[in-house]
Every structure is written in C-alpha cells, then in structure tokens.
Design an enzyme around this catalytic site. Structure first.
Site: not given
Ligand code: CP3
Length: 351
Positions: A31, A35, A44, A80, A156
C-alpha cells in the site's frame, strides 16, 4: 554510497526474489501509494478511488509517487484486488466504510451468474496503466503486478465488504461446500487470465494477496485456499516471480511454500528466523516489520529495522516490507527513515 542512484537499484528486488546475491536488501511497502502521502491525497481530492484506478495516466502517476518520495526498490501497480470482481459482474462501491458490493453472492444461482470476462476487453485501463508505467519507470525499478488470491476475493464477494471473521463465507463453506468450491473455481480461472494479461502487458513480478487466509484452520486452508493458489500459480505463463502474502500466516508457512510461490510474504507476528527454519527449500522471504512500528520515533525505527534484517540473516533471499499495508496516518518521514535504514544496515561493501 548512494543506494538510490546505484545502478543495482533496478535489479535488487528481482534478484532477491530468486535468492541471488544483491548489493543491499531491496525494500518496498505494501500500500505504498496511498492516503499517508499528501501527493496522493491531492489527486484524490479531485477524483474518486475507482476513477483513479480507471484513469491510466493518474494511476501511473500515483504508482510512481513512492518510488521518488521514499526511494523504494519496486513499484506496485495502482489498482485494487476487487477490480476483477466488478468485471465478473458484481458492482462494488468504495465508501468511507470500505468496499461495498451491491449484491453479495450467496446462492448457487448467484455463482452461476458470474461472468468470466476477457480481462483485456473489460479492464483495458489496467493494461494501459502497465504500459505507461514501463515507459515512465524506464528500468529504474521493476513493476509488480498483483491480484487477490481466490479465497480472499471470495471473502469479500460473499460478505459484501470488509469483516472481522467473514462468517457468511464460513457458513457457506460448511453448509454448502460445493457452492463455495464452484465460486473459488470460477474466481481462480479468472485470476489466471488476469495475471497472464498483466504479465503480457509488462509486469515483472506478481503478488497474490491472500490477506484473509489466516482466518482459516490449517485443515480448512488446505481445502479452501491452498488448491486455488496452487492452481493460479500453475496457470501462469511467463517467467515472473510470484509472491504470496497471507496476514496471520504462522500456522500456514509450510503449505504456503508448497504452493510453489517464489517468495513468501510474512506478517509481523513471527520472526523470519522461525519461518526460515520451517522451510524445505531456499524460498525467498518478504517482510515483516509491524506497520505500527512506523509510529515509533525515527531512531527506534532503525532498531526495529536492524532486528528484522538480523532475523532474515543476510540480504540474500530477503525483500524488506511491512507485515501488512502501511497505515494511513503514518508520518511520511518515518517511512523514508525505514527505507534508508534498510539500505544502510544491509549494504554489502564487497559488491
Ligand atoms: O500497494 C499499493 O500501493 C497498490 C495499490 C493497492 C490498493 N489496494 C489500493 C487501495 C493494493 C495492492 C491493494 C490491495 C488490497 N485491496 C487488499 C490486499 C492487501 C491488504 O491491504 O490487505 C485488500 C484487502 C483490498 C481491498 C480494499 N481496498 C479495502 C478493504 C479498502 C478499504 C480500506 C482502505 O484501506 O481504504 C480498499 C481501498 C483502497 N485500495 C485504497 C487504496 C489506496 C484507499 C482508497 C482511498 O484512496 O480512499
């Protein structure tokens, strides 16, 4: 020596995946585009998360932000894990409370209704982002592609969003195992197509996020997660290293190695020395600083980094990372301090 401008920067991550000698331990952060970076928040403010994922120029830009700001040794595609589920016909909204599926899957008819789309036709923005990125990165650091592993995606899709225990899925697994397996089957097949298309477009390694597999007993992992990860790995064409991540993987290490993954990505609840002792082959390890350790003052972060490096016993076959994604309120300078400490403490002066 300047580890960020060293010619070896481009190679250290991919060499470590193959357990080859490196000039210093490569580091990236799960990640890492997100943010906690003001530069990300600025983009964003103008576009939603899904629009960002689907606009290749912007997705490529945020992918590159941590490469320049933190000095990490790999870029990870900005997207994502839930994107392919949307392409399979299950619409998802990203709300302040996390992702929300409009119609969670619960019956055999729901599973049968899921589409098996051609990824290139339905998610063209992903492959366009990859092509743009290979041009932007110009070999400075490699590009990692990724997908959710079938079990975690199933979590999910059945739950309809985030959860602590995913009991709707466990109920389905135990009451109607055939339906659960059919769903896992379809998702696995789609993920093989998706990752092969990413590789064709130019990613140089792939990470499978099986974030939630740690909620399973080892026996249930063997039935509901392991065979599908194995099938995805077996289905990959192209010779890119595969990283397998599970949060809470202590009970699953041996089976994770059995999947055939090149790199096992470990959460923070176990030392890498203890993991290494349980492996049969020379499999590379990724991890495993507690993401919350980045709340410590900078000098203490150095101590924690040194401890992880020491337990990994040398740079060979180790990729430094956090044990899970970086927390949104992490101070950027602390992430920078971590990256610098990894490089400084692991520098091999002979190379
Ligand atoms: O790693 C990176 O920088 C690449 C991008 C990436 C995102 N999500 C961007 C994202 C990757 C590799 C993921 C994987 C992901 N997504 C996982 C597996 C890894 C982990 O963290 O467990 C999971 C479970 C998800 C599903 C997901 N996406 C959730 C549960 C959420 C909401 C919670 C949160 O952290 O906001 C997201 C949203 C998300 N995915 C964001 C980002 C940057 C935040 C969105 C925003 O900008 O508001």
């Amino acid at each position: 020596r300047d580890t960020e401008n060293a010619p070896n920067r481009a190679e250290r991550f991919l060499r470590a995946c193959r357990c080859l000698p490196v000039d210093c331990t490569p580091v990236w952060i799960m990640r890492q585009a997100g943010r906690y970076l003001p530069e990300y928040r600025k983009i964003r403010e103008k576009v939603s998360f899904l629009t960002l994922c689907k606009t290749p120029d912007l997705a490529a830009e945020v992918t590159c932000q941590p490469v320049d700001i933190l000095g990490v040794d790999a870029a990870i595609l900005f997207s994502d894990i839930l994107i392919p589920l949307e392409a399979m016909g299950s619409a998802v909204d990203f709300t302040d409370a996390g992702p929300q599926f409009r119609k969670p899957v619960s019956t055999e008819a729901d599973v049968k209704g899921l589409l098996m789309p051609d990824p290139v036709q339905t998610m063209p923005f992903v492959f366009e982002t990859i092509r743009i990125l290979r041009g932007m990165l110009r070999g400075k650091v490699p590009l990692i592609g990724f997908a959710g592993a079938p079990f975690t995606l199933t979590c999910y899709l059945v739950e309809g969003g985030s959860s602590t225990g995913f009991y709707n899925l466990k109920r389905l697994m135990f009451r109607e195992p055939a339906v659960a397996h059919l769903l896992l089957d379809k998702i696995s097949e789609e993920i093989v197509l998706y990752l092969n298309a990413q590789t064709e477009a130019g990613v140089q390694a792939v990470q499978l996020f099986d974030t939630w597999a740690g909620i399973l007993t080892p026996q249930d992992y063997k039935e509901f997660a392991f065979p599908y990860v194995r099938r995805v790995i077996d289905g990959l064409r192209g010779d890119v290293p595969v990283i397998l991540y599970v949060n809470g993987c202590c009970g699953l290490i041996e089976m994770m190695e059995e999947t055939g993954a090149d790199v096992i990505s470990v959460d923070w609840r176990i030392g890498l020395d203890a993991v290494r002792a349980r492996l049969k082959r020379q499999t590379a390890l990724q991890g495993n600083l507690d993401p919350a350790a980045l709340y410590l003052p900078e000098e203490k972060i150095g101590e924690r980094v040194a401890d992880v490096l020491q337990k990994a016993s040398g740079a060979q076959g180790h990729i430094f990372n956090l044990g899970h994604g970086i927390l949104p309120d992490t101070p950027v300078e602390h992430a920078v301090a971590m990256v610098k400490a990894v490089h400084r403490f692991s520098l091999n002066r002979d190379s």
